[in-house]
Design an enzyme around this catalytic site. Structure first.
Site, PDB file in Angstrom:
ATOM      1  CE  LYS A 124      -2.164   3.516   2.051  1.00  0.00           C
ATOM      2  NZ  LYS A 124      -1.586   4.562   2.909  1.00  0.00           N
ATOM      3  CG  ASP A 142      -7.072   4.192   1.793  1.00  0.00           C
ATOM      4  OD1 ASP A 142      -8.100   3.741   1.252  1.00  0.00           O
ATOM      5  OD2 ASP A 142      -6.873   5.396   1.922  1.00  0.00           O
TER       6      ASP A 142
END
Length: 214
Positions: A124, A142
């Site tokens: 991420k 996210d």
DNA sequence: ATCCCGAGGG
DNA sequence: CCCTCTGGAT
């Protein structure tokens, strides 16, 4: 988890996002690639506002890996005490800074493999840096994007990897670049986790989500 | 699956 | 009080 929306609906959704916010930007403050990397690493399970409050002072003292090492883990810890998970993050940022100095001449590497090899940097965080700094078509998923993708059906998936794939497969190419920030901002201010503000939502009529409270 | 872990909102 | 916030490592 909503059903995958069809192409035309998704195109209409992003046309509206684009009309409302032509150049969406992230809200994490940074002055260079290094401070962006550090800010993103610090933002895990923390709000941008909270991270910015700490980094405003921190980056005045340490906006390069060399200066961060000079500041040291103790000094860094003092600056980020107000951020959750601060002990692990301080340790990671120091180790990561050492690697940048020793292996990358103080620069932030531009490959996903190199980024993810850094301590505290997972897929991420790497995707955010690749997307925002190196302008590569990487989609970071996210908590906001996972929630919005599933609620709306723009990019449903049972885990983060599935949502990332759905984004790449179902969002028209012309909207891929800014999709990340449009979805995040929508999740942060409208499609919130607990009490979504469906009354203020510009794609309400296209959304299957039922909890239309307020 | 679990731990890390403070601030802010409801 | 409880939940959430641009997760990652074990």
């Amino acid at each position: 988890m909503a059903k995958q929306l069809d192409y035309h609906t998704i195109r209409e959704i992003f046309r509206r996002f684009q009309a409302a916010e032509p150049e969406p930007k992230g809200e994490l403050e940074h002055v260079n690639a290094y401070t962006l990397l550090v800010a993103v690493a610090l933002s895990a399970q923390a709000t941008d506002a909270g991270v910015n409050k700490a980094t405003r002072a921190l980056f005045k003292v340490a906006d390069t890996p060399e200066k961060m090492l000079a500041l040291g883990e103790e000094g860094l810890t003092e600056h980020i005490k107000t951020i959750g998970l601060f002990r692990q993050k301080a340790k990671n940022v120091i180790r990561l800074s050492r690697i940048l100095v020793e292996q990358y001449d103080g620069e932030v590497p531009s490959s996903r493999a190199a980024l993810q090899a850094l301590p505290g940097v997972g897929r991420k965080t790497a995707n955010v840096v690749l997307n925002m700094w190196f302008e590569q078509p990487a989609q970071a998923v996210d908590t906001h994007i996972f929630r919005v993708g599933n609620r709306t059906g723009i990019a449903p998936g049972k885990d983060v990897a599935a949502v990332e794939r759905a984004i790449e497969d179902h969002i028209p190419a012309e909207f891929q670049r800014h999709a990340h920030h449009w979805l995040i901002l929508h999740g942060r201010y409208i499609c919130t986790a607990r009490k979504p503000r469906c009354g203020d939502c510009i794609i309400r009529d296209l959304c299957p989500y039922e909890e239309k409270t307020l």
